[in-house]
Design an enzyme around this catalytic site. Structure first.
Site, PDB file in Angstrom:
ATOM      1  N   ARG A   1       0.767  -1.188   0.046  1.00  0.00           N
ATOM      2  CA  ARG A   1       0.145  -0.084  -0.133  1.00  0.00           C
ATOM      3  C   ARG A   1       1.064   1.250   0.090  1.00  0.00           C
ATOM      4  NH1 ARG A   1      -3.415  -2.585  -1.804  1.00  0.00           N
ATOM      5  NH2 ARG A   1      -5.557  -2.901  -1.095  1.00  0.00           N
TER       6      ARG A   1
ATOM      7  N   HIS B   1      -1.261   0.116  -9.829  1.00  0.00           N
ATOM      8  CA  HIS B   1      -2.050  -0.694  -8.898  1.00  0.00           C
ATOM      9  C   HIS B   1      -2.425  -2.055  -9.810  1.00  0.00           C
ATOM     10  CE1 HIS B   1      -4.329  -0.735  -5.019  1.00  0.00           C
ATOM     11  NE2 HIS B   1      -4.074  -2.160  -5.396  1.00  0.00           N
TER      12      HIS B   1
HETATM   13  P1  NAP Z   1      -2.077 -10.836   5.343  1.00  0.00           P
HETATM   14  O1  NAP Z   1      -2.302 -12.581   5.130  1.00  0.00           O
HETATM   15  O2  NAP Z   1      -3.327 -10.151   6.465  1.00  0.00           O
HETATM   16  O3  NAP Z   1      -0.698 -10.632   5.888  1.00  0.00           O
HETATM   17  C1  NAP Z   1      -0.308  -9.196   6.474  1.00  0.00           C
HETATM   18  C2  NAP Z   1       0.959  -9.686   6.874  1.00  0.00           C
HETATM   19  O4  NAP Z   1       1.537  -8.415   7.341  1.00  0.00           O
HETATM   20  C3  NAP Z   1       0.942 -10.654   8.109  1.00  0.00           C
HETATM   21  O5  NAP Z   1       2.444 -11.669   7.983  1.00  0.00           O
HETATM   22  C4  NAP Z   1       1.517  -9.847   9.180  1.00  0.00           C
HETATM   23  O6  NAP Z   1       2.043 -10.204  10.461  1.00  0.00           O
HETATM   24  C5  NAP Z   1       2.130  -8.607   8.877  1.00  0.00           C
HETATM   25  N1  NAP Z   1       1.843  -7.555   9.671  1.00  0.00           N
HETATM   26  C6  NAP Z   1       0.804  -6.709   9.741  1.00  0.00           C
HETATM   27  N2  NAP Z   1       1.107  -5.656  10.565  1.00  0.00           N
HETATM   28  C7  NAP Z   1       2.401  -5.604  11.086  1.00  0.00           C
HETATM   29  C8  NAP Z   1       2.914  -5.091  11.835  1.00  0.00           C
HETATM   30  N3  NAP Z   1       2.622  -3.732  12.587  1.00  0.00           N
HETATM   31  N4  NAP Z   1       4.248  -5.443  12.020  1.00  0.00           N
HETATM   32  C9  NAP Z   1       4.927  -6.421  11.396  1.00  0.00           C
HETATM   33  N5  NAP Z   1       3.974  -7.160  10.578  1.00  0.00           N
HETATM   34  C10 NAP Z   1       2.863  -6.940  10.256  1.00  0.00           C
HETATM   35  O7  NAP Z   1      -2.120 -10.082   4.152  1.00  0.00           O
HETATM   36  P2  NAP Z   1      -1.894 -10.550   2.368  1.00  0.00           P
HETATM   37  O8  NAP Z   1      -3.111 -11.262   1.973  1.00  0.00           O
HETATM   38  O9  NAP Z   1      -0.516 -11.136   2.380  1.00  0.00           O
HETATM   39  O10 NAP Z   1      -1.837  -9.011   1.552  1.00  0.00           O
HETATM   40  C11 NAP Z   1      -0.830  -8.067   2.063  1.00  0.00           C
HETATM   41  C12 NAP Z   1      -1.289  -6.772   1.427  1.00  0.00           C
HETATM   42  O11 NAP Z   1      -0.959  -6.688   0.059  1.00  0.00           O
HETATM   43  C13 NAP Z   1      -2.690  -6.420   1.480  1.00  0.00           C
HETATM   44  O12 NAP Z   1      -3.084  -5.820   2.687  1.00  0.00           O
HETATM   45  C14 NAP Z   1      -3.141  -5.400   0.453  1.00  0.00           C
HETATM   46  O13 NAP Z   1      -2.693  -4.139   0.903  1.00  0.00           O
HETATM   47  C15 NAP Z   1      -1.639  -5.709  -0.425  1.00  0.00           C
HETATM   48  N6  NAP Z   1      -2.157  -6.201  -1.804  1.00  0.00           N
HETATM   49  C16 NAP Z   1      -1.947  -5.381  -2.823  1.00  0.00           C
HETATM   50  C17 NAP Z   1      -2.329  -5.842  -4.152  1.00  0.00           C
HETATM   51  C18 NAP Z   1      -1.896  -4.996  -5.309  1.00  0.00           C
HETATM   52  O14 NAP Z   1      -2.323  -5.366  -6.356  1.00  0.00           O
HETATM   53  N7  NAP Z   1      -1.103  -4.062  -5.175  1.00  0.00           N
HETATM   54  C19 NAP Z   1      -3.219  -7.109  -4.288  1.00  0.00           C
HETATM   55  C20 NAP Z   1      -3.424  -7.812  -3.067  1.00  0.00           C
HETATM   56  C21 NAP Z   1      -3.023  -7.326  -1.926  1.00  0.00           C
HETATM   57  P3  NAP Z   1       1.379 -11.552  11.253  1.00  0.00           P
HETATM   58  O15 NAP Z   1       1.633 -12.844  10.123  1.00  0.00           O
HETATM   59  O16 NAP Z   1       2.232 -11.725  12.485  1.00  0.00           O
HETATM   60  O17 NAP Z   1       0.015 -11.180  11.490  1.00  0.00           O
END
Ligand code: NAP
Length: 317
Positions: free
Chosen positions: A232, A280
């Protein structure tokens, strides 16, 4: 109440723009049929009749109070930062975990990591002939750090490790992922970033992750590092990144997401020679595979089973 040959139907509101509806209607109807669900799926329903809301923030729906009998809101996208703090939403909220979305992200991240690792911009895109052999290091000599080891970060970490990269990763809680040096919590961030040559941001946007990448964290990277952000936009303090790009401490940034989207035409990122902007598109939810996830969650909701991929409203993701 709607009925299907006398059977009660589950009313599902599809709250998303028309173009999204066109892509999702048929896959959703197929997925509901495969699960044996009797669903009245529509883009417009009286709020008090709605059982589930399939949701995209672009729909403009912000007030969930009229949906008095809704059992859950099923977010179509992986990121939930625009809805997670909505106080009118009292129902459970799920986010999208979709194999097509994950595969797309793995392709985007491995492609851009390899591009920077191999120096393709320098070697393949030069204007004038030049024969200066510049052998890149092996992947095993390249420290790649992924911030965020959730669904997407873990999949990318595994793919990069399988390519031979020296992968480190960071999350709130350290993970156990084969081939990945994992760090957790605030203390682990310094070790994860120290000397990293390529950094990939796959964190959600929360109060804790806002501007996590700033002059202090950028200073931990190896000189001439690459930053790839498909997470993001506000994860990065743009001013700090621009300064690091100008000094060459960061050699190149590949950015897919921005504080303001679309990225304004006069934003310095567009013209910066060391920045690649992608609009994006790192990865999208795929209608066919995600329809199965949505149908499975509605099946679970109707069967009284726990929903998949529930958002932790307190943590913000
Ligand atoms: P997810 O499964 O919820 O994983 C989030 C990760 O971030 C987890 O490992 C979490 O830690 C870690 N995290 C959250 N807050 C943290 C903090 N304060 N300090 C350290 N680590 C932290 O999410 P995901 O499905 O992988 O997706 C991640 C992000 O990718 C989405 O939220 C979205 O913003 C982005 N995204 C972008 C696109 C694009 O096209 N550009 C597409 C899809 C998603 P824990 O494992 O310990 O909980």
């Amino acid at each position: 109440m709607s009925t299907d040959h006398g059977r009660p139907m589950t009313n599902v509101l599809f709250a998303a723009p028309v173009s999204v509806w066109e892509a999702y209607e048929a896959p959703l109807r197929d997925a509901f049929a495969q699960k044996g669900l009797s669903v009245n799926l529509a883009t417009d329903l009286p709020p008090e009749m709605v059982d589930y809301i399939i949701y995209a923030p672009q729909s403009g729906l912000r007030d969930f109070r009229p949906f008095t009998r809704a059992k859950a809101v099923l977010n179509l996208w992986a990121g939930v930062e625009t809805i997670v703090g909505n106080e009118t939403l009292t129902q459970p909220l799920t986010r999208m975990v979709d194999e097509g979305l994950t595969q797309g992200m793995v392709e985007y991240v491995t492609g851009h990591v390899l591009r920077h690792h191999l120096g393709m911009d320098i070697d393949l895109l030069r204007d004038t002939p030049s024969w200066e052999p510049r052998v890149p290091p092996l992947a095993s000599e390249r420290k790649v750090t992924i911030l965020g080891l959730g669904i997407l970060g873990a999949a990318c970490a595994t793919a990069l490790s399988n390519l031979g990269f020296a992968v480190s990763g960071w999350a709130r809680r350290a993970k156990s992922i084969e081939g990945v040096q994992s760090y957790g919590g605030e203390a682990g961030l310094v070790d994860a970033l120290h000397g990293a040559e390529i950094v990939v941001l796959l964190l959600p946007l929360t109060d804790d992750t806002h501007h996590l990448v700033d002059s202090r964290t950028l200073a931990l990277l190896a000189p001439g590092a690459f930053v790839i952000n498909p997470g993001r936009g506000p994860l990065i303090d743009d001013q700090s990144l621009l300064e690091a790009l100008d000094t060459g401490h960061v050699a190149h940034a590949t950015l897919d997401v921005f504080a303001t989207e679309p990225l304004p035409a006069d934003h310095p990122y567009w013209a910066h020679p060391r920045v690649t902007v992608t609009p994006h598109i790192a990865s999208h939810t795929r209608p066919k595979t995600s329809a199965n996830v949505i149908a499975e969650n509605i099946r679970r909701g109707e069967a009284g089973e726990p929903l998949l991929h529930l958002v932790d409203r307190g943590a913000g993701y």
